[in-house]
Design a protein around this motif. Structure first.
Motif, PDB file in Angstrom:
ATOM      1  N   SER A   1      37.914  37.879  62.621  1.00 20.08           N
ATOM      2  CA  SER A   1      37.882  38.692  61.414  1.00 20.08           C
ATOM      3  C   SER A   1      37.276  40.070  61.698  1.00 20.08           C
ATOM      4  O   SER A   1      37.800  41.094  61.238  1.00 20.08           O
ATOM      5  CB  SER A   1      37.083  37.969  60.328  1.00 20.08           C
ATOM      6  N   ALA A   2      36.197  40.103  62.467  1.00 19.27           N
ATOM      7  CA  ALA A   2      35.550  41.377  62.802  1.00 19.27           C
ATOM      8  C   ALA A   2      36.484  42.267  63.629  1.00 19.27           C
ATOM      9  O   ALA A   2      36.534  43.488  63.436  1.00 19.27           O
ATOM     10  CB  ALA A   2      34.256  41.116  63.564  1.00 19.27           C
ATOM     11  N   ILE A   3      37.233  41.673  64.536  1.00 20.01           N
ATOM     12  CA  ILE A   3      38.171  42.436  65.367  1.00 20.01           C
ATOM     13  C   ILE A   3      39.325  42.957  64.516  1.00 20.01           C
ATOM     14  O   ILE A   3      39.713  44.129  64.617  1.00 20.01           O
ATOM     15  CB  ILE A   3      38.663  41.575  66.552  1.00 20.01           C
ATOM     16  N   ILE A   4      39.861  42.116  63.633  1.00 18.18           N
ATOM     17  CA  ILE A   4      40.961  42.537  62.758  1.00 18.18           C
ATOM     18  C   ILE A   4      40.506  43.672  61.854  1.00 18.18           C
ATOM     19  O   ILE A   4      41.238  44.661  61.663  1.00 18.18           O
ATOM     20  CB  ILE A   4      41.503  41.343  61.942  1.00 18.18           C
ATOM     21  N   GLN A   5      39.292  43.559  61.300  1.00 12.49           N
ATOM     22  CA  GLN A   5      38.762  44.635  60.452  1.00 12.49           C
ATOM     23  C   GLN A   5      38.712  45.955  61.214  1.00 12.49           C
ATOM     24  O   GLN A   5      39.088  47.007  60.683  1.00 12.49           O
ATOM     25  CB  GLN A   5      37.361  44.287  59.941  1.00 12.49           C
ATOM     26  N   ALA A   6      38.254  45.913  62.457  1.00 14.48           N
ATOM     27  CA  ALA A   6      38.169  47.130  63.268  1.00 14.48           C
ATOM     28  C   ALA A   6      39.565  47.667  63.595  1.00 14.48           C
ATOM     29  O   ALA A   6      39.802  48.877  63.524  1.00 14.48           O
ATOM     30  CB  ALA A   6      37.381  46.859  64.545  1.00 14.48           C
ATOM     31  N   LEU A   7      40.491  46.783  63.945  1.00 12.97           N
ATOM     32  CA  LEU A   7      41.857  47.214  64.268  1.00 12.97           C
ATOM     33  C   LEU A   7      42.534  47.884  63.076  1.00 12.97           C
ATOM     34  O   LEU A   7      43.281  48.851  63.237  1.00 12.97           O
ATOM     35  CB  LEU A   7      42.701  46.023  64.728  1.00 12.97           C
ATOM     36  N   GLU A   8      42.271  47.353  61.893  1.00 15.17           N
ATOM     37  CA  GLU A   8      42.910  47.867  60.678  1.00 15.17           C
ATOM     38  C   GLU A   8      42.104  48.965  60.003  1.00 15.17           C
ATOM     39  O   GLU A   8      42.518  49.493  58.969  1.00 15.17           O
ATOM     40  CB  GLU A   8      43.178  46.715  59.707  1.00 15.17           C
ATOM     41  N   GLY A   9      40.931  49.295  60.566  1.00 14.93           N
ATOM     42  CA  GLY A   9      40.096  50.349  59.988  1.00 14.93           C
ATOM     43  C   GLY A   9      39.498  49.980  58.639  1.00 14.93           C
ATOM     44  O   GLY A   9      39.188  50.854  57.834  1.00 14.93           O
ATOM     45  N   GLN A  10      39.336  48.693  58.392  1.00 17.43           N
ATOM     46  CA  GLN A  10      38.773  48.238  57.122  1.00 17.43           C
ATOM     47  C   GLN A  10      37.272  48.516  57.081  1.00 17.43           C
ATOM     48  O   GLN A  10      36.566  48.310  58.056  1.00 17.43           O
ATOM     49  CB  GLN A  10      38.993  46.742  56.940  1.00 17.43           C
ATOM     50  N   LYS A  11      36.818  48.984  55.944  1.00 18.82           N
ATOM     51  CA  LYS A  11      35.391  49.212  55.736  1.00 18.82           C
ATOM     52  C   LYS A  11      34.888  48.214  54.697  1.00 18.82           C
ATOM     53  O   LYS A  11      35.576  47.893  53.732  1.00 18.82           O
ATOM     54  CB  LYS A  11      35.137  50.635  55.233  1.00 18.82           C
ATOM     55  N   THR A  12      33.678  47.706  54.915  1.00 20.28           N
ATOM     56  CA  THR A  12      33.063  46.786  53.964  1.00 20.28           C
ATOM     57  C   THR A  12      32.019  47.554  53.154  1.00 20.28           C
ATOM     58  O   THR A  12      31.530  48.604  53.590  1.00 20.28           O
ATOM     59  CB  THR A  12      32.410  45.601  54.691  1.00 20.28           C
ATOM     60  N   THR A  13      31.680  47.016  51.992  1.00 21.34           N
ATOM     61  CA  THR A  13      30.687  47.705  51.159  1.00 21.34           C
ATOM     62  C   THR A  13      29.298  47.657  51.793  1.00 21.34           C
ATOM     63  O   THR A  13      28.507  48.572  51.605  1.00 21.34           O
ATOM     64  CB  THR A  13      30.634  47.089  49.738  1.00 21.34           C
ATOM     65  N   ARG A  14      29.035  46.614  52.542  1.00 18.42           N
ATOM     66  CA  ARG A  14      27.754  46.484  53.263  1.00 18.42           C
ATOM     67  C   ARG A  14      28.079  46.224  54.725  1.00 18.42           C
ATOM     68  O   ARG A  14      29.102  45.630  55.048  1.00 18.42           O
ATOM     69  CB  ARG A  14      26.929  45.304  52.696  1.00 18.42           C
ATOM     70  N   PRO A  15      27.218  46.660  55.638  1.00 19.79           N
ATOM     71  CA  PRO A  15      27.523  46.485  57.061  1.00 19.79           C
ATOM     72  C   PRO A  15      27.524  45.009  57.479  1.00 19.79           C
ATOM     73  O   PRO A  15      26.604  44.261  57.138  1.00 19.79           O
ATOM     74  CB  PRO A  15      26.416  47.252  57.781  1.00 19.79           C
ATOM     75  N   MET A  16      28.576  44.636  58.184  1.00 14.53           N
ATOM     76  CA  MET A  16      28.638  43.316  58.786  1.00 14.53           C
ATOM     77  C   MET A  16      27.882  43.389  60.115  1.00 14.53           C
ATOM     78  O   MET A  16      27.444  44.460  60.534  1.00 14.53           O
ATOM     79  CB  MET A  16      30.096  42.889  58.984  1.00 14.53           C
ATOM     80  N   THR A  17      27.763  42.285  60.827  1.00 13.40           N
ATOM     81  CA  THR A  17      26.940  42.226  62.039  1.00 13.40           C
ATOM     82  C   THR A  17      27.323  43.276  63.071  1.00 13.40           C
ATOM     83  O   THR A  17      26.456  43.975  63.604  1.00 13.40           O
ATOM     84  CB  THR A  17      27.024  40.817  62.667  1.00 13.40           C
ATOM     85  N   HIS A  18      28.602  43.423  63.365  1.00 14.66           N
ATOM     86  CA  HIS A  18      29.030  44.386  64.386  1.00 14.66           C
ATOM     87  C   HIS A  18      28.834  45.820  63.909  1.00 14.66           C
ATOM     88  O   HIS A  18      28.540  46.712  64.702  1.00 14.66           O
ATOM     89  CB  HIS A  18      30.479  44.120  64.803  1.00 14.66           C
ATOM     90  N   ASP A  19      28.984  46.034  62.604  1.00 17.93           N
ATOM     91  CA  ASP A  19      28.710  47.352  62.036  1.00 17.93           C
ATOM     92  C   ASP A  19      27.220  47.664  62.124  1.00 17.93           C
ATOM     93  O   ASP A  19      26.826  48.796  62.447  1.00 17.93           O
ATOM     94  CB  ASP A  19      29.153  47.416  60.572  1.00 17.93           C
ATOM     95  N   LEU A  20      26.394  46.670  61.840  1.00 24.62           N
ATOM     96  CA  LEU A  20      24.945  46.837  61.920  1.00 24.62           C
ATOM     97  C   LEU A  20      24.524  47.202  63.342  1.00 24.62           C
ATOM     98  O   LEU A  20      23.734  48.129  63.556  1.00 24.62           O
ATOM     99  CB  LEU A  20      24.247  45.541  61.477  1.00 24.62           C
ATOM    100  N   PHE A  21      25.072  46.513  64.327  1.00 23.64           N
ATOM    101  CA  PHE A  21      24.743  46.805  65.717  1.00 23.64           C
ATOM    102  C   PHE A  21      25.205  48.212  66.095  1.00 23.64           C
ATOM    103  O   PHE A  21      24.490  48.950  66.781  1.00 23.64           O
ATOM    104  CB  PHE A  21      25.365  45.763  66.654  1.00 23.64           C
ATOM    105  N   THR A  22      26.380  48.607  65.617  1.00 20.86           N
ATOM    106  CA  THR A  22      26.875  49.962  65.863  1.00 20.86           C
ATOM    107  C   THR A  22      25.953  51.000  65.227  1.00 20.86           C
ATOM    108  O   THR A  22      25.621  52.017  65.850  1.00 20.86           O
ATOM    109  CB  THR A  22      28.317  50.112  65.329  1.00 20.86           C
ATOM    110  N   ASN A  23      25.511  50.739  63.992  1.00 24.27           N
ATOM    111  CA  ASN A  23      24.570  51.644  63.323  1.00 24.27           C
ATOM    112  C   ASN A  23      23.262  51.751  64.109  1.00 24.27           C
ATOM    113  O   ASN A  23      22.688  52.836  64.238  1.00 24.27           O
ATOM    114  CB  ASN A  23      24.278  51.177  61.893  1.00 24.27           C
ATOM    115  N   PHE A  24      22.801  50.630  64.632  1.00 22.80           N
ATOM    116  CA  PHE A  24      21.586  50.615  65.453  1.00 22.80           C
ATOM    117  C   PHE A  24      21.772  51.487  66.695  1.00 22.80           C
ATOM    118  O   PHE A  24      20.913  52.307  67.027  1.00 22.80           O
ATOM    119  CB  PHE A  24      21.248  49.171  65.851  1.00 22.80           C
TER     120      PHE A  24
END
Length: 172
Positions: A42-65
């Motif tokens: 799901s995390a990979i598909i979200q990234a491939l499709e450029g989907q943004k979530t309202t709150r950061p998911m784990t991989h987004d959180l790590f990227t923000n870090f």
């Protein structure tokens, strides 16, 4: 040595419906299937499709870090396959400091996609776990090599004597 890979997509195992991350080399000659978890798919598909979530998911959180602390994810390398388990490493730079962090390939790929980071796999992993994508190109390459072998003669490997060097002198 490593080969640059790209994400071809996520497939489903026909038997147990498990997600499979499919990587392809940049020449589209070899595919590397890696069975992964549903959350990582799901995390990979979200990234491939450029989907943004309202709150950061784990991989987004790590990227923000990473970005908050001025770290740069330079590359990921899928470097090993042991007992049907793939191993990857994240290469992270902060200024002149370089760190390598152990990671599951699925997490590494999810992060690479979010950070526009190259994905690599070692030739050893590709040799053991990949499958051909373009069998016609593989056969054409084999045929060209066979033609080369048919046309080569032992005399092609003999060295012509260097006429400027006196015989018997040691020039090495």
């Amino acid at each position: 040595m490593a080969v640059e890979m790209k994400v071809a997509g996520i497939a489903l195992d026909a038997v147990n419906r498990s997600p499979i991350l499919v990587l392809r080399d940049t020449a589209d000659r070899r595919a590397l299937p890696i069975w992964i978890g549903r959350a990582e798919a799901s995390a990979i598909i979200q990234a491939l499709e450029g989907q943004k979530t309202t709150r950061p998911m784990t991989h987004d959180l790590f990227t923000n870090f990473l970005h908050s602390w001025d770290f740069k994810l330079v590359k990921i390398v899928i470097h090993s396959l042991q007992d049907s388990t793939f191993f990857a490493v994240l290469t992270v730079h902060q200024g002149e400091t370089k760190k390598e962090i152990d990671a599951r390939p699925s997490d590494a790929v999810a992060l690479a996609l979010r950070n526009n980071t190259p994905i690599w796999a070692t030739e050893e992993v590709i040799a053991h776990a990949s499958m051909p994508v373009d069998q016609d190109a593989d056969e054409a390459e084999r045929e060209a090599f066979r033609d080369f072998l048919d046309k080569i003669h032992p005399s092609d490997f003999t060295k012509e004597p260097d006429l400027d060097t006196p015989q018997g002198s040691d020039c090495s």
